[in-house]
Write a protein that holds these residues in place. Structure first.
Motif, mmCIF file in Angstrom:
data_model
loop_
_atom_site.group_PDB
_atom_site.id
_atom_site.type_symbol
_atom_site.label_atom_id
_atom_site.label_comp_id
_atom_site.label_asym_id
_atom_site.label_seq_id
_atom_site.Cartn_x
_atom_site.Cartn_y
_atom_site.Cartn_z
ATOM 1 N N SER A 1 0.855 -1.195 0.000
ATOM 2 C CA SER A 1 0.000 0.000 0.000
ATOM 3 C C SER A 1 0.887 1.239 0.000
ATOM 4 C CB SER A 1 -0.867 0.021 1.259
ATOM 5 O OG SER A 1 -0.029 0.200 2.391
ATOM 6 N N GLY A 2 0.218 2.397 -0.109
ATOM 7 C CA GLY A 2 0.966 3.649 -0.066
ATOM 8 C C GLY A 2 1.574 3.884 1.302
ATOM 9 N N SER A 3 0.773 3.731 2.355
ATOM 10 C CA SER A 3 1.269 4.002 3.711
ATOM 11 C C SER A 3 2.480 3.130 4.033
ATOM 12 C CB SER A 3 0.195 3.697 4.751
ATOM 13 O OG SER A 3 -0.938 4.466 4.509
ATOM 14 N N ILE B 1 5.491 4.378 2.351
ATOM 15 C CA ILE B 1 6.010 5.582 3.011
ATOM 16 C C ILE B 1 6.834 5.175 4.245
ATOM 17 C CG2 ILE B 1 5.317 7.624 4.388
ATOM 18 C CD1 ILE B 1 4.947 8.161 1.437
ATOM 19 N N HIS C 1 0.268 11.522 3.586
ATOM 20 C CA HIS C 1 1.191 10.420 3.272
ATOM 21 C C HIS C 1 0.690 9.085 3.797
ATOM 22 C CE1 HIS C 1 4.066 13.253 1.663
ATOM 23 N NE2 HIS C 1 3.971 13.989 2.752
ATOM 24 N N GLY C 2 -0.493 9.064 4.408
ATOM 25 C CA GLY C 2 -1.043 7.788 4.866
ATOM 26 C C GLY C 2 -1.427 7.836 6.330
ATOM 27 N N GLU D 1 4.529 15.505 -1.913
ATOM 28 C CA GLU D 1 3.769 15.087 -3.085
ATOM 29 C C GLU D 1 3.971 16.196 -4.130
ATOM 30 O OE1 GLU D 1 -0.502 14.409 -1.469
ATOM 31 O OE2 GLU D 1 0.684 15.323 0.108
ATOM 32 N N GLU E 1 -4.893 14.686 -1.436
ATOM 33 C CA GLU E 1 -5.930 14.751 -0.387
ATOM 34 C C GLU E 1 -6.068 16.170 0.161
ATOM 35 O OE1 GLU E 1 -7.072 10.937 -0.602
ATOM 36 O OE2 GLU E 1 -7.833 12.193 1.015
ATOM 37 N N ASP F 1 6.474 11.509 -2.925
ATOM 38 C CA ASP F 1 5.344 10.611 -2.714
ATOM 39 C C ASP F 1 4.437 10.740 -3.936
ATOM 40 O OD1 ASP F 1 2.941 9.446 -2.107
ATOM 41 O OD2 ASP F 1 2.803 10.252 -0.073
ATOM 42 N N VAL G 1 2.224 8.411 -4.795
ATOM 43 C CA VAL G 1 1.194 7.387 -4.629
ATOM 44 C C VAL G 1 -0.048 7.747 -5.460
ATOM 45 C CG1 VAL G 1 -0.421 6.418 -2.919
ATOM 46 C CG2 VAL G 1 2.022 6.576 -2.392
ATOM 47 N N GLN G 2 -0.405 9.021 -5.459
ATOM 48 C CA GLN G 2 -1.605 9.456 -6.182
ATOM 49 C C GLN G 2 -1.294 10.045 -7.563
ATOM 50 O OE1 GLN G 2 -5.271 12.457 -5.117
ATOM 51 N NE2 GLN G 2 -4.546 11.149 -3.492
ATOM 52 N N LYS H 1 -1.099 2.744 -5.303
ATOM 53 C CA LYS H 1 -2.382 2.939 -6.005
ATOM 54 C C LYS H 1 -2.393 2.330 -7.415
ATOM 55 C CE LYS H 1 -4.182 6.933 -3.453
ATOM 56 N NZ LYS H 1 -5.452 6.607 -2.835
#
Ligand code: PLP
Length: 399
Positions: A106-108, A111, A141-142, A192, A197, A225, A227-228, A254
């Protein structure tokens, strides 16, 4: 009671109350469309919070996945598996700067791995007093404890204190605020490239340039980061390509899995060699099934030039939203790059719009009372975008 409501109530009975869920339950999805358990069709403008750049149940990815799970799913991390080796090779090649990959789920989790890698690298070179990580206000970041400590949003952090030691928060896009924070204790700066978010805020080119220069001068690791923002979302394979700057450590998740759980941390040989056996791990990280999906996602993105598609459709959607904004004073601002877009309102109408959209078969998302976020699958059609625009025009006109 409708079938949706009955299933929703059963969900509320058995699942922890960690999300503000809407009262619809989906049972089928394809491309940019979803169908609920009563058979109603929806156009998806959030793509599982940005994890479906290639669309729902993409046939190419499903086929690769079916083939892989019929062979081997998870041989354990004591052995390599072929999809994992191939995905790591391709991520290194795609990023250019990457030479080694760590896989998580996962992203978290990714991280967490990035924070540990940065601390270990800095401790090896400069001693354990160099452990601080600078992140930015409004970042996300999670939700695991390290990632939450990095997430500079008090409303998400306050009830879980004490947080991890060694995090400080700069003001996004403010060079002076970073000058004040950097010290001999700083081991990494993490951001990011476009805050997701937090409300879709792209980093300024000057700010990015400054961060890159100061980090490289002081041997502080620059962590992106993505992730998104990764995998075509911003019109480039990775958002940092919009800035001509590479990170020292890149965090992905993601959309890498096309819907399957996976995360990745990528860095050079010299940084990654700070990790030795036993220092970090994850039982399912790098499992053959998720990695096979990841390889198929990369094939699909490249073969179909999906990043370019995101750029063109994003430019179209942003220009049309801009026109709406010129027409309706309730729209404060349109922000975004590629198909990562925010519509900010002067009034707190975002929740109402999300609910109304659902009734009308459109799935949109809000990041706050005032701000909607659009992250459609990158394979979405222009005609779907036009349907959303037409709907927004009517709704906002009637407010
Ligand atoms: N980093 C960013 C930029 C994110 O947007 C998210 C999730 O939305 C995360 C990290 C956490 O990822 P996950 O939910 O997979 O743990």
């Amino acid at each position: 009671m409708t079938e949706n409501n009955a299933a929703f109530n059963r969900g509320n009975k058995y699942l922890m109350n960690t999300y503000s869920r809407l009262s619809v339950v989906f049972k089928k999805a394809s491309k940019q469309y979803l169908w609920d358990i009563e058979g109603k069709k929806y156009i998806d403008f959030i793509a599982g919070y940005g994890c479906l750049n290639v669309g729902h149940s993409n046939k190419y990815i499903v086929k690769a996945l079916q083939k892989q799970i019929s062979q081997i799913i998870q041989p354990s991390n004591v052995y390599y598996n072929l999809p994992q080796i191939e995905l790591a090779r391709r991520l290194c090649e795609l990023t250019g700067f990457g030479q080694k990959v760590f896989f998580a789920n996962s992203g978290s989790e990714s991280i967490e791995a990035a924070i540990k890698l940065a601390r270990k690298y800095s401790a090896d070179k400069y001693g354990k007093q160099r452990f601080e990580v600078i992140t930015f206000e409004r970042s996300f970041h999670g939700r695991t404890m390290g990632a939450l400590s990095a997430t500079a949003q008090p409303k998400k952090q306050n009830m879980f204190e004490p947080l991890l030691e060694g995090f400080s928060y700069g003001e996004f896009n403010n060079i002076d605020s970073i000058k004040d924070l950097i010290s001999e204790k700083t081991c990494a700066v993490m951001l990011e490239p476009i805050q997701g978010e937090g409300g879709i805020y792209p980093v300024d080119k000057e700010f990015m340039k400054y961060l890159s220069q100061v980090c490289s001068k002081r041997d502080i690791l620059l962590i992106f980061d993505e992730v998104q923002t990764g995998f075509g979302r911003t019109g480039k394979m990775f958002a940092y390509e919009n800035y001509d700057i590479s990170p020292d450590i890149l965090v992905l998740a993601k959309s890498l899995g096309g819907g399957m759980p996976i995360g990745a941390v990528i860095s050079s040989d010299s940084i990654s060699e700070s990790f030795a056996p036993g220092m970090h791990g994850s039982t399912f990280g790098g499992n053959a099934a998720s990695c096979a999906a990841g390889n198929a996602v990369i094939d699909y993105l490249i073969d179909n030039d999906i990043a370019e598609r995101a750029k063109e459709l994003g430019t179209y959607l942003i220009s049309k939203l801009q026109k709406l904004s010129d027409r309706y004073s309730v729209i404060k601002e349109i922000r975004g790059i590629g198909l990562m877009i925010a519509i900010e309102f002067l009034e707190p109408i975002a929740a109402r719009l999300v609910e109304d959209a659902l009734k009308d078969g459109l799935i949109i998302n809000r990041v706050s009372e005032h701000t909607l976020r659009l992250l459609p699958p990158l394979i979405i059609k222009k005609s779907d975008i036009d349907k959303l625009l037409k709907w927004l025009n009517i709704k906002i006109r009637d407010i």
